[in-house]
Every structure is written in structure tokens, then in C-alpha cells.
Design a protein around this motif. Structure first.
Motif, mmCIF file in Angstrom:
data_model
loop_
_atom_site.group_PDB
_atom_site.id
_atom_site.type_symbol
_atom_site.label_atom_id
_atom_site.label_comp_id
_atom_site.label_asym_id
_atom_site.label_seq_id
_atom_site.Cartn_x
_atom_site.Cartn_y
_atom_site.Cartn_z
ATOM 1 N N THR A 1 0.863 -1.192 0.000
ATOM 2 C CA THR A 1 0.000 0.000 0.000
ATOM 3 C C THR A 1 0.896 1.237 0.000
ATOM 4 O OG1 THR A 1 -0.075 -0.138 2.390
ATOM 5 C CG2 THR A 1 -2.034 -0.922 1.223
ATOM 6 N N HIS A 2 0.412 2.268 -0.654
ATOM 7 C CA HIS A 2 1.096 3.559 -0.652
ATOM 8 C C HIS A 2 0.296 4.504 0.248
ATOM 9 C CE1 HIS A 2 2.918 1.890 -4.299
ATOM 10 N NE2 HIS A 2 3.873 2.781 -4.135
ATOM 11 N N ASN B 1 -6.198 9.452 -10.475
ATOM 12 C CA ASN B 1 -6.779 10.498 -9.612
ATOM 13 C C ASN B 1 -7.137 9.995 -8.210
ATOM 14 O OD1 ASN B 1 -6.634 12.374 -11.717
ATOM 15 N ND2 ASN B 1 -8.588 11.633 -12.563
ATOM 16 N N ALA B 2 -6.243 9.192 -7.658
ATOM 17 C CA ALA B 2 -6.513 8.652 -6.317
ATOM 18 C C ALA B 2 -6.004 9.583 -5.221
ATOM 19 C CB ALA B 2 -5.865 7.280 -6.194
ATOM 20 N N ILE B 3 -5.310 10.667 -5.597
ATOM 21 C CA ILE B 3 -4.719 11.533 -4.573
ATOM 22 C C ILE B 3 -5.421 12.889 -4.568
ATOM 23 C CG2 ILE B 3 -2.562 12.597 -3.768
ATOM 24 C CD1 ILE B 3 -1.034 10.330 -5.090
ATOM 25 N N ALA C 1 -8.946 2.745 -2.097
ATOM 26 C CA ALA C 1 -9.829 1.972 -2.983
ATOM 27 C C ALA C 1 -9.515 2.282 -4.454
ATOM 28 C CB ALA C 1 -11.283 2.300 -2.684
ATOM 29 N N ALA C 2 -9.092 3.510 -4.703
ATOM 30 C CA ALA C 2 -8.807 3.895 -6.103
ATOM 31 C C ALA C 2 -7.358 3.631 -6.509
ATOM 32 C CB ALA C 2 -9.131 5.380 -6.284
ATOM 33 N N CYS C 3 -6.475 3.561 -5.514
ATOM 34 C CA CYS C 3 -5.028 3.437 -5.811
ATOM 35 C C CYS C 3 -4.708 2.106 -6.504
ATOM 36 C CB CYS C 3 -4.251 3.550 -4.497
ATOM 37 S SG CYS C 3 -2.485 3.286 -4.706
#
Ligand code: FMN
Length: 592
Positions: free
Chosen positions: A534-535, A555-557, A572-574
Motif C-alpha cells: 500500500t502507498h 486520480n486517487a490523490i 480503494a482507487a489506488c
């Protein structure tokens, strides 16, 4: 200094060309047309390309690295007495021969590579000026084939193509073998990922390889030769082709060489683009026009080889050592190295190493000395973890065994092999399970499919490794990998299958904890396997620069620009692509 007395020597091996040597030459022509320009092969300092030497013809040499068309004018100015020495680019000068950069070459012993990077490979007269074709003339005038074999026996040279079989023994088999015609094949297929020793020799000193072929051919009576060169090596094919033509004109190749009854000619056959074509029986099939697939041995090629005739296949580097051995004597060659392994060995240093390139060292040198003294250690701020020797057929040597000496038996004892000389260096950011998967995928793709253990066995191993990397591994998978390792090694027809499990076997031996972490803890300790990491953003380190948000492809950030610690990652998007980690200058991205 008078500029028209100066010689400019530019490295134009494949790596030099890739780094922009053509533009550098153009810049010298434009800014200093009065200087004499020569090109040479790659001296081996690939990490400093384009390398350029300015030489006043009296032995005063200035050597510069990382030269570009933009830095050429400052070099010219200095040599015209109009500017300062471009010190940041200097590798060597008459006043400074102890620069750290120069250690790369100063710590080597060059026999096979002795001319590479020093002579123009397209000039037969430059080769002659460095003792070229002296050895073949010597043996034709003074030595019987038996004496040549004896000299090579004294040198104790073993084949440099991987298996390390004593060269003179193989030649003796072919010599005693009956045949109206005998063949010699130079194996320049070099399919191991990360290896480029043979390319450098073929493109940087082709006459040396031709002379080596002449010596080998004379020893067991071959009259026809093939140079099987990787089709992906166009410069090697070009330079070798020109060298054959020039050697003909000089009368050292063709019929009745130097007025004797020894005749030998060479044809180039471009490789078929498959790793297995480096295996000798597959290589023979490929030259014969068939699909490059190995066959069972015996009969060995020395008895029944190309077109059913006695054939010797020698590696490029083996051949490149022969003129030196004949000129200086087998004893001189054997004075380098150890009891078990004589002479020198060329390695291609690549991966997480500061100074990648070609290295030739005496056998008996420690792996650590190659990596640290010559290679300059890790290229990242992370410590070195292991080195893969021998490519996909080889194995992984962990850091705690870096004091192992480079000799056949000592390297074999680690579970790796000397191989043909690929050295791929890994730092702490390499996942050993993922690395094994890479090599297994390579051999599985390259398996010709003839035998079941290699075709299906490697596929099963790859599936198991993928399962572990994806976080679905079970402890039984390790047992299955071990079982497959044994079976594939024992039951495969050729060296490809027999050695394919080596990377898995050695990583299991030395890095079993990493396999177990993937399976038991569903964790990739190196932070590589996407399904297991995980990041997250460490809010106290985040400067709010927004680079991660801009670069994130999904666009997860989100966060507020210029507001420290405001950025967060939506798990969830990463997709764990690692882009945020790459671009974050403040090291605020945590990978676990
Ligand atoms: C799958 C496979 C690939 C090989 N690739 C090469 C190669 O690219 N170059 C090479 O010289 N030998 C290669 N070899 C080893 C050769 O089959 C052969 O042993 C070698 O060319 C003999 O030359 P030497 O005695 O001078 O080492 C390979 C062997 C296998 C099993």
C-alpha cells in the motif's frame, strides 16, 4: 597547443552511439575542423559514455566522460589554450592519473578486451599495429597443430560461453574425428539478459576474434567457419563483415593462407533471435536452415556436427583470448587466476551499480572487489542485496557471499554459475520472488517446447511464482517449486531446461524469508509486488507540492496545494503503480 596536431578519439560502440557519439563527432567537426578524428569501440565505461580522448600524438592523453555536443566547445577551448580544464568531465590526464573515475579501468587486467576501445575496429592496419595477425603467422611458420593444442592446454583456458569445458580437450576430440571437412563455429548469440561482453568484442575488435578462429581452425583442421552473431547486433555484424573482407585482402583468410596448405574461410550467419539458439545443437540446426531446436547428445558436435561433419563451437571470448595466448605463451596466461580457473574473465556489470559496463579481471578476484572497487557500489542510496551471475541459467549470490572468489568451483558452490559473464546487481529495492518470476518468465518464453519438463515445468513454476507475488501463495507452493526444480533439472533435454530453475533454487536457498513473507504475512518486504503493498502519505513530511496529485494516473490523490500534510491517497482507487513514490521529492510516500 596546436589544434591541428591533436587527435580526437571518440568511443563508437553501440553504447557510445546510443549516448550520442554521432552528435559529439559532428560538434568536433564543426568547432575544430583542424583536429583529426578517429573512432574506436567501447572501452567498457558505459556509465560515462560518450567517452572522448584528446591525444597529442606524444603519449599525452586527456580522457573525458559524459561528453555531449554542448560540452565539446569547452574541451576544445582548453586544448587550444583558451579556457579552463573541464574538470568535472575529466577521467584521466597526464597530470591526474589517479582520478576515481579512472580506477574503473586501472583495476582491470585486460587480455580479451586489450584492444577494445583503443583501436578502430574497421582498420586492419590498426589491428596489425597492435600485434594483430602475428599469432597466426607464427603458428603457420613454426608450430604444428599439436603444438598449438599443447600451448592452449598449458594456458588451461576453459570455454567462456558458460559450461567452462577445457578448450584443448574439445579441439582434440575434433582433431581425432574423421571427416573430409571440419567446421568451426564462433558462438556470438549472447542471449542472456544483461550480457554484452561478446557484442563488445565483435564490434570493437573483430580481427582479434577472426584471428582466434584461425588459430582454433588450424589446431583441429577446420577449413570452414561460421560466425553466428545475434541479428540484434547490427554494428557487430557490420564490423565483423568488413573485417572478414579486409582479412581476405591481406591474405590471412581464404585459400592457402600465407602460402601454406592451410585454408580457412568464414561466413556470417545472423542469429534467429531465440535464446535457445545459443545452445550448440540448436545453433547447428539454425545454421542448417532448420528451426533452432536442440537434440540429444551424443553424438557430440565434435564427432557429428554441422551438416553431419566434425564441428567445434567456441564462444567469442574464448576465441578472443587465443592470439594473446599464442603470442605470449600459455604459461603467461596461466599465471593469472587460480588453481581451478586460469586467466581472466570478462563481465558485463549492470543493474543497481554506480559504474556499469565491461570489466575484465583475473580469475580469483572477489565478487565484492568487482562490485565495489570497480563498479563503485550501489547506484541508489540503498545497500546492495545480491548479484545474479550467469543470467537465467545462473543464480543469485547474496551480499554475505560477496567475498566468494571468481572461479568455477567457488561460484558453483554458491548455487550460481560463472556463466558467460552477466552480472546483474540488485539493491534492497529488489523483490527476490519477483526477480525469480522475471527469469522464469524469460526461460519459459524461450523454451523451444521440445521436451515436456522444460515446456510445461517452467510454465507451472511461473504460475506458482505469480500466485505468490499476487498474494495467493500457500506454503505447499514452496514445496512444489522445489519438486519442480529437481525434476526439470534432471529431465530436460538441453541446458536451457537443465538450468532454468537455478534462479528460483538460489533465491529459495538465500531469501526464503521473502517467499514466506509473501505467503504467510501477505507482505512484499521490498515493496515491489503490487498486490501486497500500500502507498500512504506521511502527513508530517508532505510539503503540499501537489506533484503526486498531478502525476497520479487514476486520480486517487487529493489535497490542497501548498498546504502541508493535506494530501491523502484513496486506497480503494489506488493501483499501486508507484508514480507518487517516484515523483515525491520530500520522501513523504510510504510503501509497506
Ligand atoms: C540455452 C543455452 C544458451 C546458450 N547461449 C550461448 C551463447 O549465447 N553464447 C555462447 O558462447 N554459448 C552459449 N551457450 C553455450 C554453448 O552451447 C556452448 O557450450 C559454447 O558456445 C561453447 O563454447 P566455449 O567452449 O568456448 O565456451 C548456451 C547454452 C545453452 C544451453
Amino acid at each position: 597547443m596546436e589544434a591541428n596536431n591533436l587527435n580526437v578519439i571518440v568511443g563508437e560502440g553501440t553504447c557510445g552511439i546510443a549516448a550520442g557519439s554521432k552528435e559529439v563527432i559532428e560538434a568536433f567537426r564543426k568547432h575544430a575542423p583542424e583536429m583529426n578524428i578517429r573512432t574506436v569501440g567501447c572501452v567498457g565505461m558505459c556509465h560515462q559514455e560518450v567517452i572522448t580522448e584528446i591525444n597529442d600524438g606524444n603519449g599525452n592523453r586527456h580522457i573525458y566522460g559524459n561528453v555531449t555536443k554542448k560540452t565539446v566547445p569547452s574541451i576544445i577551448k582548453f586544448h587550444k589554450g583558451e579556457g579552463d580544464l573541464p574538470e568535472d568531465q575529466l577521467i584521466f590526464s597526464p597530470d591526474n592519473q589517479d582520478l576515481d573515475k579512472w580506477r574503473y579501468l586501472a583495476h582491470q587486467t585486460r587480455i580479451a578486451l586489450r584492444n577494445v576501445g583503443y583501436l578502430d575496429p574497421t582498420s586492419i592496419s590498426e589491428y596489425q599495429a597492435r600485434d594483430g595477425y602475428k599469432a597466426i603467422k607464427k603458428i603457420l611458420a613454426d608450430m604444428t597443430p599439436e603444438q598449438v593444442i599443447e600451448e592452449v592446454k598449458i594456458s588451461c583456458i576453459r570455454g567462456r560461453g558458460g559450461a567452462g569445458f577445457p578448450t584443448h580437450v574439445k579441439w582434440n576430440f575434433a582433431k581425432q574425428s574423421e571427416g573430409d571437412i571440419k567446421y568451426l563455429i564462433c558462438n556470438g548469440d549472447e542471449g542472456d539478459p544483461g550480457a554484452f561482453m561478446d557484442r563488445s568484442l565483435l564490434e570493437g575488435d573483430p580481427h582479434n576474434v577472426i584471428e582466434g578462429m584461425l588459430i582454433a581452425a588450424y589446431s583441429f583442421g577446420a577449413s570452414k567457419g561460421y560466425a553466428y552473431i545475434r541479428a540484434e547486433y547490427p554494428l557487430a555484424v557490420k564490423n565483423f563483415g568488413k573485417a572478414i573482407k579486409d582479412a581476405h585482402e591481406l591474405g590471412v583468410l581464404g585459400d592457402n593462407i600465407q602460402g601454406t596448405n592451410f585454408s580457412f574461410d568464414i561466413k556470417i550467419k545472423e542469429g534467429a533471435g531465440a535464446f535457445v539458439c545459443g545452445e550448440e545443437t540448436a545453433l547447428i540446426a539454425s545454421i542448417e536452415g532448420d528451426r533452432g531446436m536442440p537434440r540429444f547428445k551424443p553424438p557430440f558436435p565434435a564427432i557429428k556436427g554441422l551438416f553431419g561433419k566434425p564441428t567445434i563451437i567456441n564462444n567469442v571470448e574464448t576465441l578472443a583470448n587465443l592470439p594473446w595466448i599464442i603470442n605470449k605463451g600459455g604459461k603467461a596466461y596461466a599465471s593469472h587466476g587460480t588453481e581451478d580457473s586460469k586467466g581472466t574473465k570478462v563481465f558485463a556489470l549492470a543493474g543497481a551499480i554506480k559504474k556499469g559496463g565491461l570489466v575484465e579481471v583475473p580469475m580469483g578476484t572477489k565478487i565484492r572487489d568487482v562490485l565495489e572497487d570497480i563498479g563503485g557500489g550501489s547506484s541508489s542510496d540503498k545497500p546492495l542485496k545480491a548479484v545474479q551471475l550467469g543470467g537465467p541459467s545462473g543464480g543469485c549470490v547474496p551480499e554475505n557471499l560477496f567475498d566468494t572468489t571468481i572461479e568455477y568451483a567457488a561460484i558453483n558452490a554458491t548455487g550460481a554459475i560463472m556463466g558467460s559473464g552477466g552480472m546483474i546487481v540488485m539493491d534492497e529495492s529488489t523483490c527476490m520472488v519477483d526477480l525469480s518470476k522475471y527469469f522464469l518468465s524469460f526461460t519459459q518464453n524461450e523454451s523451444c517446447g521440445k521436451c515436456t519438463f522444460c515446456r510445461i515445468g517452467t510454465l507451472r513454476m511461473r504460475e506458482l511464482l505469480s500466485k505468490i507475488c499476487d498474494g495467493h501463495g500457500e506454503m505447499e507452493d514452496i514445496e512444489a517449486l522445489e519438486e519442480l526444480t529437481e525434476q526439470i533439472k534432471k529431465s530436460s533435454l538441453c541446458g536451457l531446461g537443465q538450468t532454468a530453475p537455478n534462479p528460483v533454487a538460489t533465491t529459495l536457498k538465500y531469501f526464503r524469508n521473502e517467499y514466506e513473507a509473501h505467503i504467510k504475512d501477505k507482505r512484499c518486504p521490498a515493496g515491489v509486488c503490487k498486490s501486497l503493498i500500500t502507498h500512504t502519505i506521511i502527513s508530517t513530511d508532505c510539503t503540499g507540492c501537489s506533484l503526486c496529485e498531478i502525476q497520479c494516473p487514476v486520480n486517487a490523490i487529493t489535497g490542497q496545494k501548498k498546504v502541508k500534510g493535506s494530501y491523502v491517497i484513496d486506497q480503494a482507487a489506488c493501483i499501486n503503480c508507484g508514480m507518487c513514490f517516484e515523483v515525491c521529492n520530500s520522501k513523504a510516500i510510504k510503501v509497506e
